[in-house]
Design an enzyme around this catalytic site. Sequence first.
Site, short mmCIF file in Angstrom:
data_model
loop_
_atom_site.label_atom_id
_atom_site.label_comp_id
_atom_site.label_asym_id
_atom_site.label_seq_id
_atom_site.Cartn_x
_atom_site.Cartn_y
_atom_site.Cartn_z
N GLY A 3 52.68 41.50 13.82
CA GLY A 3 53.15 40.21 14.29
C GLY A 3 54.16 40.35 15.42
N SER A 4 55.14 39.48 15.43
CA SER A 4 56.08 39.44 16.56
C SER A 4 57.02 40.63 16.60
CB SER A 4 56.88 38.15 16.51
OG SER A 4 56.04 37.04 16.80
N THR A 5 57.10 41.44 15.56
CA THR A 5 57.91 42.66 15.68
C THR A 5 57.33 43.59 16.74
OG1 THR A 5 56.68 43.79 13.91
CG2 THR A 5 58.63 42.53 13.26
N PHE A 6 56.02 43.44 17.02
CA PHE A 6 55.36 44.26 18.04
C PHE A 6 55.81 43.87 19.44
CE2 PHE A 6 51.56 45.55 20.56
CZ PHE A 6 51.51 46.90 20.19
N LYS A 7 56.46 42.72 19.58
CA LYS A 7 56.94 42.30 20.89
C LYS A 7 57.98 43.27 21.44
CE LYS A 7 55.94 37.42 19.98
NZ LYS A 7 56.49 36.09 19.63
#
Length: 621
Positions: free
Chosen positions: A321-325
Site C-alpha cells: 500500500g502507501s508505505t511503498f510511496k
Amino acid sequence: MPLSSQREAPAGFSRRLAVAMVVVVGAFTFLIARLWHLQVGEGDYHRTLSENNRVRLKRVNATRGLIYDRTGRLLVENRPSFDVVMVPEDARRPQEVLSRLGGFLQQDVTDAREALASASASHRPPFENVVLRRDVDWDTLVAVETRQIELPGVSMQIGPRRNYLYGTLAAHMLGYVGEVSVDELQKLSGYQMGDTIGKYGLEKYWEDRLRGENGGQQIEVDAFGRKLRVLDEVPEQPGANIHLTIDLGLQQAAEAAMGDREGSIVVLNPNDGGVLAMVSKPAFDPNVFARGIDEDEWHSLVTDPLHPLSNKAIQGQYPPGSTFKIVVATAALEENIINPAQRVFCGGSMHFGNHEFHCWKKGGHGWVNLHEAIVGSCDVYFYTIGQRLGVDTIAEYAHRYGLGKPTGIPLDHERGGTIPDTRWKQQRYGEPWYSGETLSVAVGQGYVTASPLQMANVIATVAANGVRHRPHYIEKMSGPEGEPVAAAPDEVTKLGVRANTMRQLQAALRDVVESDHGTGKKARVDGIDVAGKTGTSQAVRLKTDHKVNQQLLPREQRDHAWFVSFAPVGAPEVAVACLIEHAGGGGGAMAAPVVQQVLSYYFSHKGGQPPDDRQEARVTH
C-alpha cells in the site's frame, strides 16, 4: 527251587537295558557335541552376547543450549523429563510385558506398541532403549519403578525436555523441537530414534550449535537389564547458549499491543539491524511440540484458516500500500523527475486511458507538492510521478531497498515478495507491461508484495540515512562456561542515494505523525519525535465502489492496515513495521495506534526491566 532260578532276569529286560544305554550314550554324546559347538565353535559370539547382556554402552544425550533475551533473561530452558523405556532383548516376550504395563497403569498402550513396532522396523542397535512414553506423570513413574521385577526390560529414563517459559511468546522466531523422523535419520548423521531435533525457527536453523555433543556410559546391568553401576563414562558437551537481540519486555508489549488481531509486528534497531521484537499472530505454543504433539492437535493447527504455524513476519506476502510511496519518492528525488516544490492537483481521482484511479480522500487533496503528498498520502500525486518514472525505474529503487528478495535473516522459509517490472511480467505471464499497471505499482498495489520484515527494513534504512543492514536476531553465542562462540557477522549495504534525498524523506515522514495534516497522528508519543508512513492495501480487488463500508464485508475481503515508523527523528533508535490483516480500516486508524503502544513502551522502559511474570507463564506440562 534253585537260587539261580529265582534271580533270573525277566524276559526282554536285557534288550531294554541295551536300548536305554544307547539312548543315554547318545544323549551325552549330543550334549558334549552341543557344548563343544557353543563353547568352541560359537564361543566368541556367545561371549560377546553375554558381555553385552552384562556390560552395555549407554549414550548420554547432550544438554541443549539455553536461549536468553538481550539482557540475559531466560526464554527457553531444559527441564527433567521422565520417560518409560524398554530394551526388547531383556523383555523376552515384549508384547506380554506391554500388556502387563497397561494393566498396571490402567492406560491404553497402543502408542507404546506402535513405538516398539517402529523401532523393530528401523535399524536399531541391539540393547538400545526404545522410548514407549515420554514425560510421564508421578503416578506412572511410581507404578513402573515399584514393579520392575514384573516388567523385565522396562525402566525409567531421565532426560532433558525443552521448556519455553513464556508459551506462545515469540514462538515463530524461537520455533520448536520434536523427535527426529525417519527421513531425517536417513539424511543426517549422529542421530538415533528418539532423539530431539530442531524442527522450526531458530531451533532448526541453529541445530548444529544448540544440540552439543553426546557422551556415553559403560554400565553393568543385571538379568532384568537394570543398571547396577557405571564402569566408565565420557561426559557430554552441552550445546551453545544463544543470546538474542530480542528484548523480552518489548516483545511482551508488542504482543499485547497486537492483541487478538491477525498480522505481524517487527521492531528493528536501525543502527545494526538487530531484531528487538517479532510478533506473528495467531501463534502456537512450542511446548506442545516439545512434549509430543498428537494427531488431533496437529490437524487442528494445519487446518486452521488463520495459519498459526506461518511466520507472517517473514512469510506473509502483502501489498504494501502507501508505505511503498517511500520507495517511489526516493526514486523521484534521485531521478529528478519532479521538483520537490512542484505541485500536482488532486481532485480525488485521475483518469488514465479508460480507467479512473481514485485517491483515498474523497474530493482530493487539492494542489500538493512532494512533502505534502507524503504527509497526506495523496494517491493522485504518486500516480503522476509513478507514471513519469516508469515501472522499471521504480523496481530498481525497490531492489536497492532490499525488496523483491529475502532479507537473509537466519530463519527458514523466508519469502522475498514481488517487485514487478517489464521483464518480470513477460517471463511470468508472457505479456507486455501496460502503462496503467504502473499507477497501481506507484501506490503499492497491483503485483507488488512484501513482508512486514522487509517493510521494517525499508523504514530502518531511511532512519539510518540510506544504510541497510541485514536483519539478525543473534546478539552473541556462548559455551557452557560462558566462552564466546562466533556468530554471523553483520552485512551492510548502501542505498546509494544523496544525503539530501534522505533528509527530505525524513522530514516528510516526521510530519506524517507530528503534523496536524498527517495521516499517522495516532502514533504520537509524548516527548518523542516520531516519523512514519501509513498504508492501506486491498486484500482482494472489489468490483464495487472503493468507498464501500469495510466492516460489512466478509473478513477475507477487508483491507490490510500498515504503519511503518522510526524514532526519535534525528537520532533513531528503533524502527517498527505493523501489518494488521483484514483490519477493515486504514493504517492511520488501525495500525498506527498499535505502533504507538510499542514506541511508548520502548521509550518509557529503556534500560528498565519488565515485570517478571515468568512464574505465571512457565509451562509445567
